[in-house]
Design an enzyme around this catalytic site. Sequence first.
Site, PDB file in Angstrom:
ATOM      1  N   ASP A 138       0.885  -1.174   0.000  1.00 11.17           N
ATOM      2  CA  ASP A 138       0.000   0.000   0.000  1.00 11.17           C
ATOM      3  C   ASP A 138       0.917   1.216   0.000  1.00 11.17           C
ATOM      4  OD1 ASP A 138      -2.365   1.613   0.313  1.00 11.17           O
ATOM      5  OD2 ASP A 138      -1.936   1.791   2.445  1.00 11.17           O
ATOM      6  N   SER A 139       0.304   2.404  -0.091  1.00 12.99           N
ATOM      7  CA  SER A 139       1.111   3.627  -0.038  1.00 12.99           C
ATOM      8  C   SER A 139       1.619   3.901   1.378  1.00 12.99           C
ATOM      9  CB  SER A 139       0.253   4.813  -0.483  1.00 12.99           C
ATOM     10  OG  SER A 139      -0.870   4.927   0.377  1.00 12.99           O
TER      11      SER A 139
ATOM     12  N   CYS B 206      -4.697  -1.664  -1.565  1.00 14.83           N
ATOM     13  CA  CYS B 206      -4.866  -0.228  -1.804  1.00 14.83           C
ATOM     14  C   CYS B 206      -5.942  -0.032  -2.874  1.00 14.83           C
ATOM     15  CB  CYS B 206      -3.531   0.347  -2.285  1.00 14.83           C
ATOM     16  SG  CYS B 206      -3.631   2.053  -2.854  1.00 14.83           S
TER      17      CYS B 206
ATOM     18  N   GLU C 215      -2.647   8.583   8.345  1.00 19.59           N
ATOM     19  CA  GLU C 215      -1.182   8.444   8.470  1.00 19.59           C
ATOM     20  C   GLU C 215      -0.676   9.238   9.678  1.00 19.59           C
ATOM     21  OE1 GLU C 215       1.249   6.702   6.509  1.00 19.59           O
ATOM     22  OE2 GLU C 215      -0.500   5.718   5.628  1.00 19.59           O
TER      23      GLU C 215
ATOM     24  N   CYS D 226     -11.060   2.935   0.344  1.00 25.02           N
ATOM     25  CA  CYS D 226      -9.628   3.173   0.573  1.00 25.02           C
ATOM     26  C   CYS D 226      -9.273   2.407   1.836  1.00 25.02           C
ATOM     27  CB  CYS D 226      -9.386   4.677   0.765  1.00 25.02           C
ATOM     28  SG  CYS D 226      -7.774   5.081   1.481  1.00 25.02           S
TER      29      CYS D 226
ATOM     30  N   HIS E 101      -7.264   2.872   4.090  1.00 22.77           N
ATOM     31  CA  HIS E 101      -7.019   3.662   5.308  1.00 22.77           C
ATOM     32  C   HIS E 101      -8.312   3.881   6.106  1.00 22.77           C
ATOM     33  CE1 HIS E 101      -3.186   4.754   3.381  1.00 22.77           C
ATOM     34  NE2 HIS E 101      -2.796   5.288   4.525  1.00 22.77           N
TER      35      HIS E 101
HETATM   36  N1  DGL Z   1      -4.770   3.185   1.113  1.00 26.15           N
HETATM   37  C1  DGL Z   1      -4.849   3.671  -0.207  1.00 26.15           C
HETATM   38  C2  DGL Z   1      -6.140   3.377  -0.876  1.00 26.15           C
HETATM   39  O1  DGL Z   1      -6.724   2.373  -0.532  1.00 26.15           O
HETATM   40  C3  DGL Z   1      -4.118   4.906  -0.607  1.00 26.15           C
HETATM   41  C4  DGL Z   1      -4.349   6.199   0.100  1.00 26.15           C
HETATM   42  C5  DGL Z   1      -3.395   7.230  -0.462  1.00 26.15           C
HETATM   43  O2  DGL Z   1      -2.200   6.930  -0.540  1.00 26.15           O
HETATM   44  O3  DGL Z   1      -3.866   8.292  -0.868  1.00 26.15           O
HETATM   45  O4  DGL Z   1      -6.602   4.061  -1.744  1.00 26.15           O
END
Ligand code: DGL
Length: 261
Positions: free
Chosen positions: A10-11, A73, A151, A181, A183
């Site tokens: 993931d990012s 992600c 984050e 997402c 997150h």
């Molecule tokens: N967790 C990621 C997603 O599911 C990326 C969030 C990001 O880096 O902007 O989209």
Amino acid sequence: MNNKPIGIFDSGVGGVTVLKELQKVLPNEDYVYIGDTASFPYGSKSKKTIIELCKKRIENLIDMEVKVIVIACGTATSQALEEMKKIFNIPIIGIIKPTVKYLKDKNYKDIGVIATTGTIRSNGWEENIRKNIPDARVQNKACPLLAPMAEEGWIDNEIAKLAVHEYIKDIKNIEALILGCTHYPLFKKIIEKELDSHVDIINTGEMVAEELKEFIYKNNLENKNNGKGSTKIFLTDLECNFINVAKKLMQKEIINIQKID
Ligand code: DGL
């Protein structure tokens, strides 16, 4: 049987919400996780950049000899999964297909999707939903501030509550809300308070875990090591808050994080 690890990326820390679900259903497996913290956020980048970044992270995981890759992600799944499947000869699982399968099984028609700007722009969720549930009514909302707040560890303060309210206040009459997402499960408690109690708030990690489990057993790829599997975490930049947020999420100390270039 195959004792190689499962690769995930993931990012940043969002993919840990997926990792947690994978570990629940496949506890004997070894995992290698890459958080591309040097390139965070993915959500505001162009499709071209996302494809380049995904290529690099998948190459990293292939070098680590993983047996299957999970793109944990939404942004990368919606904009790069199909491209990656064409380039690499390794099984790759994203978060959209298993989630849409669940929506179809549940016969949901009124569906909300919250995700990053890139994901909503790509229309990846809506296209997939419509392909599988042609009469679905989909409400989309980009929530660009949520992943950076996650984050930062701002997942339960007043600012998080205001941001979540502002983003989802216009989503009405839905049966399910996809946390598009990875997150966003970090905000689940706040999101729950904003919605009617009957709304199914979907943590995509749970659906990905079911899909991966089925894939592993169908293809005889299970790790036959007795006992608990290991998890190695790599970050592309160590100057970040990853450890603190991941610790909250996993409810245990996160040790031994390594830098990867
Ligand atoms: N967790 C990621 C997603 O599911 C990326 C969030 C990001 O880096 O902007 O989209």
